[in-house]
Design a protein around this motif. Structure first.
Motif, short mmCIF file in Angstrom:
data_model
loop_
_atom_site.label_atom_id
_atom_site.label_comp_id
_atom_site.label_asym_id
_atom_site.label_seq_id
_atom_site.Cartn_x
_atom_site.Cartn_y
_atom_site.Cartn_z
N SER A 229 0.83 -1.21 0.00
CA SER A 229 0.00 0.00 0.00
C SER A 229 0.86 1.25 0.00
CB SER A 229 -0.93 0.00 1.21
OG SER A 229 -1.87 -1.05 1.14
N LEU A 230 1.90 1.27 0.82
CA LEU A 230 2.78 2.44 0.87
C LEU A 230 3.49 2.64 -0.47
CD1 LEU A 230 4.29 1.97 4.44
CD2 LEU A 230 2.61 3.68 3.73
N ARG A 231 3.84 1.56 -1.14
CA ARG A 231 4.47 1.68 -2.46
C ARG A 231 3.48 2.22 -3.50
NH1 ARG A 231 9.14 -1.79 -3.12
NH2 ARG A 231 8.41 -2.66 -5.10
N VAL A 232 2.24 1.79 -3.41
CA VAL A 232 1.21 2.31 -4.32
C VAL A 232 1.00 3.80 -4.09
CG1 VAL A 232 -1.26 2.23 -4.84
CG2 VAL A 232 0.03 0.10 -4.64
N LEU A 233 0.95 4.21 -2.84
CA LEU A 233 0.79 5.64 -2.54
C LEU A 233 1.96 6.45 -3.09
CD1 LEU A 233 -0.48 5.37 1.16
CD2 LEU A 233 -1.85 5.94 -0.85
N HIS A 234 3.16 5.91 -2.91
CA HIS A 234 4.36 6.60 -3.40
C HIS A 234 4.31 6.76 -4.92
CE1 HIS A 234 8.55 7.84 -3.58
NE2 HIS A 234 8.76 6.91 -4.50
N ARG A 235 3.91 5.69 -5.62
CA ARG A 235 3.85 5.75 -7.08
C ARG A 235 2.79 6.75 -7.55
NH1 ARG A 235 3.72 -0.11 -6.83
NH2 ARG A 235 5.84 -0.93 -7.00
N ALA A 236 1.79 7.00 -6.72
CA ALA A 236 0.74 7.95 -7.08
C ALA A 236 1.16 9.39 -6.80
CB ALA A 236 -0.53 7.62 -6.32
N GLY A 237 2.40 9.58 -6.35
CA GLY A 237 2.90 10.92 -6.10
C GLY A 237 2.62 11.45 -4.71
N ILE A 238 2.11 10.59 -3.85
CA ILE A 238 1.82 10.99 -2.46
C ILE A 238 3.11 10.92 -1.64
CG2 ILE A 238 0.61 10.30 -0.35
CD1 ILE A 238 -1.68 9.33 -2.18
N ARG A 239 3.37 11.96 -0.88
CA ARG A 239 4.57 11.96 -0.06
C ARG A 239 4.38 11.05 1.15
NH1 ARG A 239 6.06 18.02 1.23
NH2 ARG A 239 3.80 18.33 1.03
N VAL A 240 5.30 10.12 1.32
CA VAL A 240 5.27 9.17 2.43
C VAL A 240 6.54 9.35 3.24
CG1 VAL A 240 5.19 6.74 3.10
CG2 VAL A 240 3.90 7.52 1.09
N HIS A 241 6.39 9.62 4.52
CA HIS A 241 7.52 9.72 5.44
C HIS A 241 7.37 8.67 6.53
CE1 HIS A 241 9.20 14.06 4.76
NE2 HIS A 241 8.91 13.46 3.61
N LYS A 242 8.49 8.42 7.21
CA LYS A 242 8.49 7.50 8.34
C LYS A 242 8.78 8.27 9.63
CE LYS A 242 10.89 3.54 10.34
NZ LYS A 242 12.01 2.59 10.21
N GLN A 243 7.95 8.02 10.66
CA GLN A 243 8.16 8.63 11.97
C GLN A 243 9.57 8.32 12.45
OE1 GLN A 243 5.15 9.89 13.68
NE2 GLN A 243 6.30 10.72 15.40
N LYS A 244 10.25 9.33 12.94
CA LYS A 244 11.65 9.15 13.31
C LYS A 244 11.88 9.29 14.81
CE LYS A 244 16.33 10.79 12.19
NZ LYS A 244 17.12 11.78 11.41
N ASN A 245 11.22 10.24 15.45
CA ASN A 245 11.56 10.54 16.83
C ASN A 245 10.95 9.58 17.84
OD1 ASN A 245 9.05 11.57 16.05
ND2 ASN A 245 9.09 13.22 17.56
N LEU A 246 9.87 8.91 17.46
CA LEU A 246 9.15 8.01 18.36
C LEU A 246 8.60 6.84 17.58
CD1 LEU A 246 7.06 10.78 20.14
CD2 LEU A 246 8.86 9.47 21.26
N ARG A 247 8.31 5.75 18.28
CA ARG A 247 7.57 4.67 17.65
C ARG A 247 6.14 5.16 17.38
NH1 ARG A 247 10.86 2.12 21.48
NH2 ARG A 247 12.03 0.32 20.71
N LEU A 248 5.64 4.88 16.20
CA LEU A 248 4.31 5.35 15.83
C LEU A 248 3.25 4.33 16.20
CD1 LEU A 248 2.45 7.37 14.48
CD2 LEU A 248 2.95 6.29 12.28
N HIS A 249 2.34 4.74 17.07
CA HIS A 249 1.20 3.91 17.45
C HIS A 249 -0.11 4.66 17.24
CE1 HIS A 249 -1.51 1.77 20.39
NE2 HIS A 249 -0.95 0.73 19.78
N ALA A 250 -0.03 5.95 16.96
CA ALA A 250 -1.21 6.79 16.79
C ALA A 250 -2.01 6.39 15.56
CB ALA A 250 -0.80 8.25 16.67
N LYS A 251 -3.30 6.75 15.59
CA LYS A 251 -4.18 6.58 14.44
C LYS A 251 -4.91 7.90 14.25
CE LYS A 251 -4.10 2.39 16.81
NZ LYS A 251 -2.71 2.06 16.61
N LEU A 252 -4.39 8.73 13.34
CA LEU A 252 -4.88 10.09 13.16
C LEU A 252 -5.06 10.42 11.69
CD1 LEU A 252 -5.36 13.10 14.14
CD2 LEU A 252 -2.87 13.37 13.89
N LEU A 253 -6.20 11.03 11.36
CA LEU A 253 -6.41 11.65 10.05
C LEU A 253 -6.86 13.08 10.28
CD1 LEU A 253 -7.47 8.45 9.70
CD2 LEU A 253 -7.82 9.25 7.38
N LEU A 254 -6.33 14.01 9.47
CA LEU A 254 -6.69 15.42 9.54
C LEU A 254 -7.13 15.87 8.15
CD1 LEU A 254 -3.68 16.56 11.68
CD2 LEU A 254 -6.04 17.03 12.33
#
Length: 330
Positions: A229-254
């Motif tokens: 899914s992340l690869r499909v998003l990337h190919r569609a031109g969507i910017r994908v980053h990885k959380q760096k400072n903390l382990r990501l457990h949140a579930k948030l949409l804005l």
């Protein structure tokens, strides 16, 4: 009693203190439904409320999807202290909901479990809400699960997301509502319907940014879908980053910096279809301002992420955090 509409808790910035304060506010009733509950200070606070005459009931998930049992000691602790306690309804494969209702007047809906880890090393959120319809419905859902009722169907008008009831449809509508920007901070991407909606937002010109957690906490079973899914998003031109400072457990949409969706459910078929999950839509300006600030700070400290080939395990190693076998996203 509380802030006018709602109040945001950010982890690990705020720690356990606001949750402890919330529990201690209970004067008449306290309803707690949790996936994992092991934090000693919070456990002691629950017993203290019971001893003070508050009508306390606690419902805990019996076992994780992998079969391990994290709540047995907590269950015995509360039982021995005379707290009314039950295992969560067997109608659901897992109860992943994280809610606390105080005096029928306010509810905490969270992405974090009541464990020390989620107050110290993971990015997570919780929202304390006083909207009567939402508070009443969470209390009603607690009672339905306490009674193991199969026939409870929450009204969709409250703005709450329930699994396995309306969560996929409500999240889809939320994504569809974005006109200018869609910010996503989620660890799992294992649902084709939501993926299609995100791609549709980008196609109609919405600025979409995705902040993921990479491999951390993703089971071998879910690696295929999440990486793909992340690869499909990337190919569609969507910017994908990885959380760096903390382990990501949140579930948030804005959406459009004007609406947020926070809850226990991952973007995952099982979360929508098999588990008891709870989320809420939020439009309170104060909550949104802080959510946006935290997201943007996490984005600035993150880095561009290209998910590896899901079929090549030799590329899956990630060493930015020590391996944590206890952190597996349901």
């Amino acid at each position: 009693m509380f802030l006018p509409v709602s109040h945001l808790i950010v982890q690990p910035d705020d720690g356990a203190a606001p949750v402890l304060d919330f529990i201690r506010l209970a004067r008449e009733s306290l309803l707690i439904k949790q996936f994992t509950f092991t934090q000693p200070e919070l456990m002691d606070a629950v017993v203290e409320r019971k001893n003070a005459g508050v009508a306390v009931r606690v419902m805990l998930n019996p076992k994780r999807s992998g079969g391990d049992r994290a709540n047995d000691a907590t269950f015995e602790f509360f039982k021995n202290a005379g707290v009314a306690i039950k295992w969560a309804s067997p109608e659901f494969y897992v109860t992943h909901e994280k809610s606390i209702v105080v005096d029928g007047q306010a509810v905490l809906i969270a992405t974090f479990n009541l464990c020390e880890k989620y107050f110290t090393v993971t990015r997570d959120y919780g929202v304390i809400i006083q909207e009567p319809a939402k508070v009443a419905q969470v209390a009603e859902g607690f009672q339905a699960d306490w009674d193991e009722r199969k026939d409870w169907h929450p009204s969709p008008e409250s703005g709450l997301l329930w699994s396995n009831n309306n969560s996929r449809e409500a999240m889809s509508r939320f994504v569809d509502s974005a006109r200018h920007s869609l910010l996503i901070q989620h660890p799992k991407f294992v649902d084709a319907t939501i993926l299609d909606r995100i791609l549709g937002a980008a196609h109609r010109g919405v600025e979409v940014r995705v902040l993921c957690g990479g491999k951390h906490g993703i089971s071998d079973w879910d690696i295929l879908d999440t990486f793909s899914s992340l690869r499909v998003l990337h190919r569609a031109g969507i910017r994908v980053h990885k959380q760096k400072n903390l382990r990501l457990h949140a579930k948030l949409l804005l959406a459009d910096k004007a609406h947020a969706l926070v809850g226990s459910m991952n973007i995952d078929r099982s979360a929508f279809d098999l588990r008891r999950e709870l989320g809420t839509q939020v439009s309170d300006p104060g909550v949104l301002t802080r959510l946006l600030a935290v997201f943007e700070n996490d984005w600035e400290t993150s880095h561009r992420y290209e998910a590896p080939d899901p079929l090549d395990p030799s590329l899956h190693h990630e060493d930015d955090f020590p391996h944590d076998s206890d952190l597996v996203h349901e």
